[in-house]
Design an enzyme around this catalytic site. Structure first.
Site, mmCIF file in Angstrom:
data_model
loop_
_atom_site.group_PDB
_atom_site.id
_atom_site.type_symbol
_atom_site.label_atom_id
_atom_site.label_comp_id
_atom_site.label_asym_id
_atom_site.label_seq_id
_atom_site.Cartn_x
_atom_site.Cartn_y
_atom_site.Cartn_z
ATOM 1 C CB CYS A 110 -0.882 -0.022 1.247
ATOM 2 S SG CYS A 110 -1.945 1.423 1.411
ATOM 3 C CG HIS A 152 -5.603 -2.284 -1.264
ATOM 4 N ND1 HIS A 152 -4.504 -2.860 -0.681
ATOM 5 C CD2 HIS A 152 -5.433 -0.947 -1.117
ATOM 6 C CE1 HIS A 152 -3.716 -1.921 -0.181
ATOM 7 N NE2 HIS A 152 -4.254 -0.734 -0.443
ATOM 8 C CD GLU A 153 -6.971 1.476 -3.911
ATOM 9 O OE1 GLU A 153 -7.129 2.487 -3.189
ATOM 10 O OE2 GLU A 153 -5.871 0.921 -4.050
ATOM 11 C CG HIS A 156 -7.361 2.688 1.269
ATOM 12 N ND1 HIS A 156 -6.543 2.965 2.334
ATOM 13 C CD2 HIS A 156 -6.560 2.109 0.329
ATOM 14 C CE1 HIS A 156 -5.299 2.569 2.050
ATOM 15 N NE2 HIS A 156 -5.283 2.035 0.851
HETATM 16 ZN ZN ZN Z 1 -3.632 1.193 -0.064
#
Ligand code: ZN
Length: 197
Positions: A110, A152-153, A156
């Protein structure tokens, strides 16, 4: 313009980001932000960037995976990861509406946890509902590396980082990742690190 990518420990990375209203999506401010996030992601370089990573708690992310980013990987590695180029795209107010029971595990990193990597299990395929940069509704069916980037995004935007999901014994800095782990099969990695189950 390049934006500053904040690092782990910055409170915004742990907030739940707020959705964008339709009229906000079309605003000059949002359109500029999208451009700057695209440039910042390419400059890093990275395959995804979420607004909290540039200090903004809003539900917006950009992703792009280019062939040049994985030219060092073998055909076997790419096939195993189901990694193919993903064109630039904007995800606004995304949510996962379906996910496969099957999970796959690979090293992940990341831009906000710079210099590290660890094994993370993710759903092999997912379906995402979101809006694009024009506010149009989109449904994305993704598998393999594309599905991993999306998960993953979207994490966030919920204040989640990959380190919350990682196999902690596999945490490595990038120097040692390249030296010891990069070329090995995940099964071998797990065995070498004493990870069971
Ligand atoms: Zn990330």
């Amino acid at each position: 313009m390049r934006l500053k990518i904040v690092q782990v420990g910055e409170p915004v990375l742990r907030q739940t980001a707020r959705p964008l209203a339709l009229d906000e999506i079309g605003s000059a401010e949002t359109q500029h932000l999208i451009e700057w996030m695209r440039d910042t992601m390419r400059d890093a370089p990275g395959v995804g960037l979420a607004a909290p990573q540039v200090g903004l708690p809003i539900r917006l992310a950009v992703i792009e995976d280019r062939a040049e980013y994985f030219k060092g990987a073998s055909p076997e590695q790419l096939a195993e990861r189901e990694r193919e180029p993903v064109p630039f795209q904007v995800l606004i107010n995304p949510h996962i509406v379906e996910r496969s029971d099957e999970q796959v595990e690979f090293f992940e990193g990341c831009l906000s946890v710079a210099g590290s990597s660890a094994l993370v299990k993710r759903s092999r395929s997912i379906t995402v509902q979101c809006r694009d940069e024009r506010g149009a509704e989109r449904r994305i069916e993704a598998k393999g590396w594309y599905a991993r980037i999306l998960q993953h995004e979207i994490d966030h935007l919920d204040g989640q980082l990959y380190i919350d999901r990682m196999e902690s014994r596999s945490l490595t800095n990038l120097e040692n990742f390249n030296r010891y782990w990069k070329e090995r099969r995940i099964e071998e990695v797990r065995q070498a690190l004493g990870i069971h189950g």
